[in-house]
Design an enzyme around this catalytic site. Sequence first.
Site, PDB file in Angstrom:
ATOM      1  N   HIS A 565       0.852  -1.182   0.000  1.00 19.78           N
ATOM      2  CA  HIS A 565       0.000   0.000   0.000  1.00 19.78           C
ATOM      3  C   HIS A 565       0.893   1.238   0.000  1.00 19.78           C
ATOM      4  O   HIS A 565       2.106   1.145   0.150  1.00 19.78           O
ATOM      5  CB  HIS A 565      -0.887   0.011   1.246  1.00 19.78           C
ATOM      6  N   ASP A 567       0.948   5.178   1.844  1.00 18.41           N
ATOM      7  CA  ASP A 567       0.393   5.688   3.086  1.00 18.41           C
ATOM      8  C   ASP A 567      -0.544   6.870   2.911  1.00 18.41           C
ATOM      9  O   ASP A 567      -1.357   7.124   3.803  1.00 18.41           O
ATOM     10  CB  ASP A 567       1.527   6.089   4.034  1.00 18.41           C
ATOM     11  N   HIS A 637       4.838   0.122  -0.260  1.00 21.09           N
ATOM     12  CA  HIS A 637       5.575  -0.771   0.628  1.00 21.09           C
ATOM     13  C   HIS A 637       4.626  -1.773   1.257  1.00 21.09           C
ATOM     14  O   HIS A 637       3.415  -1.568   1.301  1.00 21.09           O
ATOM     15  CB  HIS A 637       6.281   0.038   1.718  1.00 21.09           C
ATOM     16  N   ARG A 647       7.060 -10.130  16.272  1.00 21.18           N
ATOM     17  CA  ARG A 647       7.718  -8.968  15.660  1.00 21.18           C
ATOM     18  C   ARG A 647       7.129  -7.709  16.284  1.00 21.18           C
ATOM     19  O   ARG A 647       5.915  -7.491  16.238  1.00 21.18           O
ATOM     20  CB  ARG A 647       7.486  -8.975  14.152  1.00 21.18           C
TER      21      ARG A 647
END
Lengths: 714, 713
Positions: A565, A567, A637, A647
């Site tokens: 996507h 931002d 990204h 994570r």
Amino acid sequence: ESEPGWDVAAPDLLYAEGTAAYSRGDWPGVVLNMERALRSRAALRALRLRCRTRCATELPWAPDLDLGPDPSLSQDPGAAALHDLRFFGAVLRRAACLRRCLGPPSAHLLSEELDLEFNKRSPYNYLQVAYFKINKLEKAVAAAHTFFVGNPEHMEMRQNLDYYQTMSGVKEADFRDLEAKPHMHEFRLGVRLYSEEKPQEAVPHLEAALQEYFVADEECRALCEGPYDYDGYNYLDYSADLFQAITDHYVQVLNCKQNCVTELASHPSREKPFEDFLPSHYNYLQFAYYNIGNYTQAIECAKTYLLFFPNDEVMHQNLAYYTAMLGEEEASSISPRENAEEYRRRSLLEKELLFFAYDIFGIPFVDPDSWTPEEVIPKRLQEKQKSERETAVRISQEIGNLMKEIETLVEEKTKESLDVSRLTREGGPLLYEGISLTMNSKVLNGSQRVVMDGVISDDECQELQRLTNAAATSGDGYRGQTSPHTPNEKFYGVTVLKALKLGQEGKVPLQSARMYYNVTEKVRRVMESYFRLDTPLYFSYSHLVCRTAIEESQAERKDSSHPVHVDNCILNAEALMCIKEPPAYTFRDYSAILYLNGDFDGGNFYFTELDAKTVTAEVQPQCGRAVGFSSGTENPHGVKAVTRGQRCAIALWFTLDPRHSERDRVQADDLVKMLFSPEEVDLPQEQPLPDQQGSPEPGEESLSDRGSLHKDEL
Amino acid sequence: EPPEPPGLAQLSPGSPPQAPDLLYADGLRAYSAGAWAPAVALLREALRSRAALGRARQECGASCAAEPGAALPSQLLGAPHPVSGPGVWEPLLLRATLRRAECLTQCAVRRLGPGGAARLRVGSALRDAFRRREPYNYLQRAYYQLKKLDLAASAAHTFFVANPTHLQMREDMAKYRRMSAIRPQSFRDLVTPLYWAAYDTGLELLEQREAALALPQLEEALQGSLAHMESCRAACEGPEEHQGAEEEGEGSQGGLYEAIAGHWIRVLQCRQHCVADTATRPGRSFPVQDFLLSQLRRLHEAYAQVGNMSQAMENVLSVLLFYPEDEAAKKALNQYQTQLGEPRPDLGPREDIQRFILRSLGEKRQLYYAMEHLGTSFKDPDSWTPEALIPKALRERLREDQEKKPWDHQPPQQKPLAHWKDALLMEGVTLTQDAQQLNGSERAVLDGLLTSAECGVLLQLAKDAAQAGARSGYRGRRSPHSPHERFEGLTVLKAAQLARAGTVGRPGAKLLLEVSERVRTLTQAYFSPERPLHLSFTHLVCRSAIEGEQEQRMDLSHPVHADNCVLDPDTGECWREPPAYTYRDYSGLLYLNDDFKGGDLFFTQPNALTVTAQVRPRCGRLVAFSSGGENPHGVWAVTRGRRCALALWHTWAPEHSEQEWTEAKELLQEEEEEEEEEDILSRDPSPEPPSHKLQRVQEKAGKPRRVRVREEL
């Protein structure tokens, strides 16, 4: 002390009066003012020509500017300064002569727009109407024809001319070009007679054309010595040292003088100038003289032509024939014409200087002559020109190639400057010790991207991870639900404000919450500094996020942790577009992710092209590593799946628009001030910098905690 | 050099400097983010980069001008009438210009990296910031935050020297001086050219009769001045100097040769101004008059004192290059020739001065030529220019221009000695309280202006003057402000007259004049460095408590008032109109003793009730403050003993300067001259009768001047 009689009204005033008279239908007024404007402009040009010609003949040295006995020509820097003084004294004397002759500068000022109007022969457009109105048909026809010669595309004037031809009383001789240049008129007449095989009548016109050509050439060259044309510069932005400024101006003048060749070879009715205009005079003349049996003149003209084209085979054969006819001994005593020899010598000297300036300073020069010997051109330029000359015989093709080459150079220069400005824009200092630059835009195959390591220490990473898990456990009813983006990951998140509030309640360590707050502030400052932003960044959203792989769901999974996507716009990968409009967060300008750990599988961050498939860069998370990038179209990204382990990262979005700063952040700022009072400064004093803007207004599009959890996570 | 702070990037020795504007912007950004170490590194790098541009321009200019290939055409220099006829020299002009420009461009690229000088050039706003030394304002605070106090003090001092009216930095400087952790040598100027320090040291040594020690300093000052001038001249070829002039727009309308002439004239104007630039101290607006000449004069006098007659000859001959008719120099020259004995034809003026004058005159000649024929303007900064150099048509016009100038537009004649101590404090003088500590603005308390001996002399003067009044039947009248105190006042002219009459000692009267000038100089240096102050009124005042009348007294020695306006305590306003002394701008009180009770000076709010500060008198203490409504003040009652102080008022208006001070000085000087005459007469074999002397005294006494007592403190 000015020229006697120089009290003529300014051409611009007369022209303005003429157009005003035309507007109110005052036809005699139009005639009077426009004719006077034309005469005034001609007088002005004649004055400039006369002054510049006279001053050029004055000797440059005079006792009143000398410094007395000549100092020895040593390497003494003082002697060098005295040389400069003596040298520029000559320039001062020339300038004083011009000023004495021309009068004050303001007296002979002609605006650029008006000069263009005169060059387009606009006054004649007004005149033909006015003369027609007052029944002066002969003058009207001449004015119309003069305007049309300079503006062949003007359809209305063509119709006027057709109409005039049908009128009784109008003679063919009335269609005169009042601004025809004498040299061109004689040349065309001579060539016509030559073509009609009337050499006896052609020769006088061709000789007259030559004489008029040299007169026109001197006039054109003298008028070149005008002000510097700041093309592409506002003169306030033009910044060159003394000698560079003089060089720029002088080279511009010389370029203008060299282009007199093209100007004098141009005729309004022709698209292109006559090729090799001056040498062609001698070519016509040598054959014409041969036809009327004047072998002496034929030899002289042939030898003059060979000055320009020494290797012309046909001319050499002609010369051999004329020599045999006249006699060897008599022919050898004939020399080329002296004025042509002088003309060529001066032109070559100027070309040498212009090529030197082209070579050293990059000031472009397009040689208008095809007869220039190769040795005049510097070797570096010679090799370029040789290959071009091999592929383009005709001068227009050579000029075309040179123009393309210049365009290429300009494009490359533009690209280089863009690259330089972009590189200069990024790459600001990292501000804090321990932070290192790991990858920049080039390494990441894009623009406005950066990877930095060492933003926080290992201890800080562990502290923040514990904070996340503690906050998740203590959440109000919310427990580790599966990620809204994928059913294969468990998702925890906590905002800065929530962390501070939990700390206030004692459910998480208060110092951890404060550290979380300080770390986000640190990333913001580093981003501002690295991307060299002139205005501050405001927090649009901050989120500490942990994703945990669900063990039994990892086999066969094909999804991403977060799909590709952009931002601040809606990515349409199939159309390779990104539409910047709601519901996208259009106000986001920069994004950053600060990783807290690396002990998991998968979960890499990657950039792609607009197709969302072609991966251009990939970043492996690790403690203290930050990825910063602009939020726009240039940076699609995504995040790969976390297949084992947990994570954790702090995700941050920034905006340059204070109206969109996060309301939570403002509250967090207040809470931090209340919880941690800053210690008094030891040396109170006024800030050297002007005060920062006041507290930003709360954002109109405030994001609720719960709602944001489901919209955009990394 | 002090050790580098942490965070400074270590550049490799040959790396090209970065663009100063980018470095400066990065530094400010780091500063605002509170990243002190990077801010220091970036700001220092910006300063270094900016200096590299200046150095490269100077070195490249010198080497290219001396390079044979890039020299302007010399083959025609010896041929006033070129053989080839007209038009031959224009291509030579361009060829030489191209060569010179090529040499300069390539040299700059070698020294400064790709892009050469153009990459390091900064806009006018940033150039002004560098000139004002703004980076040091940021540096001092960053160093302070890094606990590098010595470096902070150096940066603060450097900024303050160039901005002496910056009130915040003045306060900070006072604080730094009070910190014991800072070494005194840290208060040094990192930017001011070294020749100023050498010059000041040389003058100081001369004052102390140390000619042998002063000579190396004076030589260094002269060499440094000339070197600084070369650096300034090299910068004149850059475009920065032209931007102001280009905006006029006329230059861009001329043709080729008019434009080149315009470029060259602007370079020459800038170069001529380098003399003033070199002679202007940082933080000052006006140059030291005849700076080079004053150095040469001191040099030849100093060489004569140490017996080096050859050098004395060289330097006095250099003075005569500027002013061939200078009487003092001629006299000295004859004296040196006599002492040398045999003629020395090999001795001549200094070579560097010869070169300077030859070049300067050449430039002036061209500037006057352009003024006459091209309509340019030129204001000659030198007073030594021979009048014959100016074209006759211009002489009359220039004379008229000079006559039109009003007095106060001319730069004041500044005394170098008055400003050689860091532009703030004289030796021995300390700042005790600043405006902040005194809870107000434009107030200061300074100590150490007088020694105990000097206080004693002035006290004795006051006492003798009072006794003189008693002897003539005058009794110390009661203070006009309080019936409980006796008041005695002495003006400078009265003191001079009494000294001449022998009633009081002459050293006291002279000291009174000297001390008042000392206070004026200090007040101007502290409050008004850009605008000269003049003494408006000087008064030596003593108040004595009348015994037996001190109980139950409720009054003040002097009620609360402001010095240049009428204070209205009810509204808090102060009306600056007569009968107030509206021309007063600054006031001062210099105390001579403290062996009394009460008598403190106090400041109040405009309501005249709320006390904001109080100052205890003591010998050598000065309270200086602005005379306006911002400083209402009064004096507490003297309840025991005798309080003596020198009260002074200063004005910016020269028409209100104190004429009595000048008269007093002349009177004392006349007396000195008469003493010399008496010495001569005493050696005459036939002295005149004493009655003649008495008659002269009576003649002077026949024209007494009435002393107007205007105001006392």
